[in-house]
Design a protein around this motif. Structure first.
Motif, PDB file in Angstrom:
ATOM      1  N   HIS A 212       0.813  -1.211   0.000  1.00 48.28           N
ATOM      2  CA  HIS A 212       0.000   0.000   0.000  1.00 48.28           C
ATOM      3  C   HIS A 212       0.847   1.262   0.000  1.00 48.28           C
ATOM      4  O   HIS A 212       1.919   1.314   0.593  1.00 48.28           O
ATOM      5  CB  HIS A 212      -0.874  -0.011   1.261  1.00 48.28           C
ATOM      6  N   ASP A 213       0.339   2.314  -0.656  1.00 47.61           N
ATOM      7  CA  ASP A 213       0.897   3.651  -0.519  1.00 47.61           C
ATOM      8  C   ASP A 213      -0.276   4.608  -0.605  1.00 47.61           C
ATOM      9  O   ASP A 213      -1.203   4.371  -1.385  1.00 47.61           O
ATOM     10  CB  ASP A 213       1.901   3.931  -1.644  1.00 47.61           C
ATOM     11  N   CYS A 214      -0.263   5.682   0.200  1.00 42.29           N
ATOM     12  CA  CYS A 214      -1.388   6.620   0.144  1.00 42.29           C
ATOM     13  C   CYS A 214      -1.336   7.507  -1.100  1.00 42.29           C
ATOM     14  O   CYS A 214      -2.298   8.202  -1.405  1.00 42.29           O
ATOM     15  CB  CYS A 214      -1.442   7.470   1.415  1.00 42.29           C
ATOM     16  N   PRO A 216      -0.317   6.053  -4.471  1.00 41.17           N
ATOM     17  CA  PRO A 216       0.241   4.886  -5.164  1.00 41.17           C
ATOM     18  C   PRO A 216       0.644   5.213  -6.602  1.00 41.17           C
ATOM     19  O   PRO A 216       0.206   6.229  -7.157  1.00 41.17           O
ATOM     20  CB  PRO A 216      -0.932   3.899  -5.154  1.00 41.17           C
ATOM     21  N   ASN A 217       1.469   4.346  -7.202  1.00 40.19           N
ATOM     22  CA  ASN A 217       1.811   4.563  -8.610  1.00 40.19           C
ATOM     23  C   ASN A 217       0.965   3.704  -9.545  1.00 40.19           C
ATOM     24  O   ASN A 217       1.104   3.754 -10.760  1.00 40.19           O
ATOM     25  CB  ASN A 217       3.314   4.364  -8.862  1.00 40.19           C
ATOM     26  N   CYS A 218       0.052   2.890  -8.977  1.00 39.51           N
ATOM     27  CA  CYS A 218      -0.861   2.088  -9.799  1.00 39.51           C
ATOM     28  C   CYS A 218      -2.275   2.171  -9.235  1.00 39.51           C
ATOM     29  O   CYS A 218      -2.456   2.420  -8.047  1.00 39.51           O
ATOM     30  CB  CYS A 218      -0.447   0.604  -9.790  1.00 39.51           C
ATOM     31  N   THR A 242       2.799   0.023  -6.237  1.00 40.17           N
ATOM     32  CA  THR A 242       1.926   0.163  -5.071  1.00 40.17           C
ATOM     33  C   THR A 242       0.502   0.504  -5.504  1.00 40.17           C
ATOM     34  O   THR A 242       0.276   1.055  -6.584  1.00 40.17           O
ATOM     35  CB  THR A 242       2.417   1.294  -4.136  1.00 40.17           C
ATOM     36  N   ILE A 243      -0.445   0.152  -4.632  1.00 46.27           N
ATOM     37  CA  ILE A 243      -1.837   0.563  -4.816  1.00 46.27           C
ATOM     38  C   ILE A 243      -2.282   1.144  -3.480  1.00 46.27           C
ATOM     39  O   ILE A 243      -1.560   1.036  -2.491  1.00 46.27           O
ATOM     40  CB  ILE A 243      -2.765  -0.640  -5.150  1.00 46.27           C
ATOM     41  N   SER A 244      -3.469   1.749  -3.448  1.00 49.15           N
ATOM     42  CA  SER A 244      -3.983   2.160  -2.153  1.00 49.15           C
ATOM     43  C   SER A 244      -5.032   1.158  -1.718  1.00 49.15           C
ATOM     44  O   SER A 244      -5.931   0.836  -2.480  1.00 49.15           O
ATOM     45  CB  SER A 244      -4.589   3.554  -2.228  1.00 49.15           C
ATOM     46  N   THR A 248      -8.286   7.175  -0.267  1.00 50.33           N
ATOM     47  CA  THR A 248      -7.211   7.996   0.312  1.00 50.33           C
ATOM     48  C   THR A 248      -7.635   9.414   0.674  1.00 50.33           C
ATOM     49  O   THR A 248      -6.860  10.157   1.255  1.00 50.33           O
ATOM     50  CB  THR A 248      -6.019   8.104  -0.665  1.00 50.33           C
ATOM     51  N   CYS A 267       1.366   2.803   8.349  1.00 46.96           N
ATOM     52  CA  CYS A 267       1.830   3.320   7.064  1.00 46.96           C
ATOM     53  C   CYS A 267       2.876   4.414   7.268  1.00 46.96           C
ATOM     54  O   CYS A 267       2.676   5.346   8.039  1.00 46.96           O
ATOM     55  CB  CYS A 267       0.656   3.879   6.268  1.00 46.96           C
ATOM     56  N   CYS A 269       4.273   5.925   4.412  1.00 51.20           N
ATOM     57  CA  CYS A 269       4.523   6.425   3.065  1.00 51.20           C
ATOM     58  C   CYS A 269       4.843   7.910   3.172  1.00 51.20           C
ATOM     59  O   CYS A 269       4.678   8.532   4.221  1.00 51.20           O
ATOM     60  CB  CYS A 269       3.314   6.178   2.167  1.00 51.20           C
TER      61      CYS A 269
END
Length: 439
Positions: A212-214, A216-218, A242-244, A248, A267, A269
């Motif tokens: 996960h990323d808040c 994300p790049n995908c 990463t996705i969320s 978000t 998290c 991020c």
């Protein structure tokens, strides 16, 4: 199904992850996957086809279990091989219905007991999926234990010696109903339709590797039950994908709490560590926006009951009472404006709906700097309202902005993108028609 664009790796501090094997361009389809098992959410059981996950006004009902519903006889026939065993289980529990996660776990067991689906090419086996049982608070574990007993009861007719069968078909860490349920609840994805409304839940084993990323790049978008993962920024070789896991658009502390409770990690991020956008989300006169924040639970309740009249009245009253002292970017004002938009649409009050929709757009632009499905859909909703109300030039402009997002998030071939292209064509031809009738 696995594109050579991805490889599995150990992500420092996060366990497993997926990274780019080569350069991936913004908008590129990284991977598409069908679920190992999926089911329609119970609360939508009457409005979504249990085979193709399309929404319909009226559906055919399975005469035996009275639960599964289908578009037509074709969908019903195609679903039968997967529904056959589930059908008996559902009948044995009637009039009670198992929860979504129990149904999903059972469908997973059936999929594994008849391994026509080759799960061998998965990058991440069920065996390796996290159950988080050891780090879970007691109360949550007890809730899952109840689900596990329900799973055993539910399967009793169809798989009488469940534990023996599971023993031979399932990897060691999944043989216990409790650990299986825990894995399912932690690793399932919410399946949604083109408008991002939930339709069901599914398990996509390889994609559970995504961290996960808040920011994300995908992003993930569904077509029926097929999941498509697309890049929303250019990604360099060896960068982690990463996705969320969550919506978000909320404050850092709320995102972090939700991720802790649901997914059992803290998290760190870049957005969380810098508390990026929190200041903007809480902008304006605090005394005023507190009123909005405190009203939200009541409004959510009205929305859940589909009490649109009262909801719209409350929202418009609250919004006019805070006026300009709370800017449109304020998180609570934005949420309430969005609810007012929903309510106006449900009540067929198009003028109001359009003005609420237009008001939200600058905030969406700020909060979604990368192409994001939520932003694209919001623009589309507003464009359709403008189009319907014959503000053709505004509509075309809004549709163009939506297209600039959706071509990256959904891709050129997605039904939603096709619909948008059609809408832009309609606007163009209406504008031509107007200008020719003037001359």
């Amino acid at each position: 199904m696995m594109a050579p664009m991805l490889e599995r790796f150990v992500s420092p501090g996060k366990g497993n992850g997926l990274r780019a094997a080569g350069r991936i361009r913004k908008g590129e389809l990284v991977i598409s996957a069908e679920p190992l098992a999926c089911c329609v959410s119970n609360r939508l059981a009457k409005e979504v086809c249990h085979h193709c996950f399309t929404r319909h006004e009226s559906l055919l009902r399975c005469s035996q279990c009275k639960t599964a519903r289908y578009c037509n006889i074709t969908c019903q026939k195609r679903a039968w091989s997967g529904h056959k065993r589930e059908c008996k289980c559902l009948q044995s529990l009637l009039p009670r219905l198992p929860t979504d996660s129990v149904r999903l776990a059972a469908k997973l067991i059936f999929a594994l007991l008849s391994p026509s689906k080759s799960s061998s090419e998965e990058l991440y086996t069920l065996e390796e999926h996290e159950s988080h049982l050891t780090s879970m608070p007691e109360q949550k574990k007890q809730g899952l234990s109840q689900l596990a007993s329900m799973l055993e009861l539910y399967l009793q007719q169809e798989v009488p010696d469940l534990l023996q069968e599971m023993g031979s078909a399932l990897p060691p860490s999944c043989r216990e109903p409790l650990s299986l349920i825990a894995k399912v609840t932690c690793n399932c994805f919410t399946i949604s339709d083109g408008e991002l409304q939930e339709t069901g839940v599914g398990l996509y084993p390889s994609l559970s590797l995504l961290n996960h990323d808040c920011r994300p790049n995908c992003v993930m978008v569904f077509e029926g039950t097929k999941l498509e993962l697309r890049a929303v920024r250019d990604i360099d070789p060896e960068d982690e994908l990463t996705i969320s896991y969550i919506e978000t658009l909320s404050l850092t502390e709320d995102r972090q709490r939700q991720l802790e409770e649901q997914y059992h990690f803290t998290c760190h991020c870049q957005r969380c560590d810098s508390r990026d956008k929190d200041g903007l989300m809480l902008s304006g006169e605090e005394g005023k926006w507190r009123l909005l924040k405190e009203a939200l639970p009541r409004l959510e309740g009205l929305k859940a009951e589909s009490n649109w009249e009262t909801l719209l009245e409350s929202c418009s009253h609250l919004l006019s009472s805070v006026g300009g002292e709370v800017p449109e970017e304020n998180l609570y004002k934005l949420r309430i404006t969005d609810m007012a938009l929903d309510a106006s649409v449900h009540l067929g009050r198009w003028e109001e709906a359009m003005s609420y929709g237009v008001t939200t757009l600058p905030a969406y632009r700020q909060y979604y700097p990368d192409p994001h499905p939520v932003h694209g859909i919001q623009l589309m909703r507003v464009g359709k309202l403008q189009h319907y109300l014959e503000n053709i030039e505004d509509a075309l402009d809004t549709f163009k902005q939506a297209y600039e997002i959706v071509k990256f998030t959904h891709g050129e071939d997605h039904p939603l993108t096709t619909e948008l292209t059609m809408k832009m064509k309609e606007c163009h031809s209406e504008m031509d028609h107007h200008s020719s009738s003037r001359h």
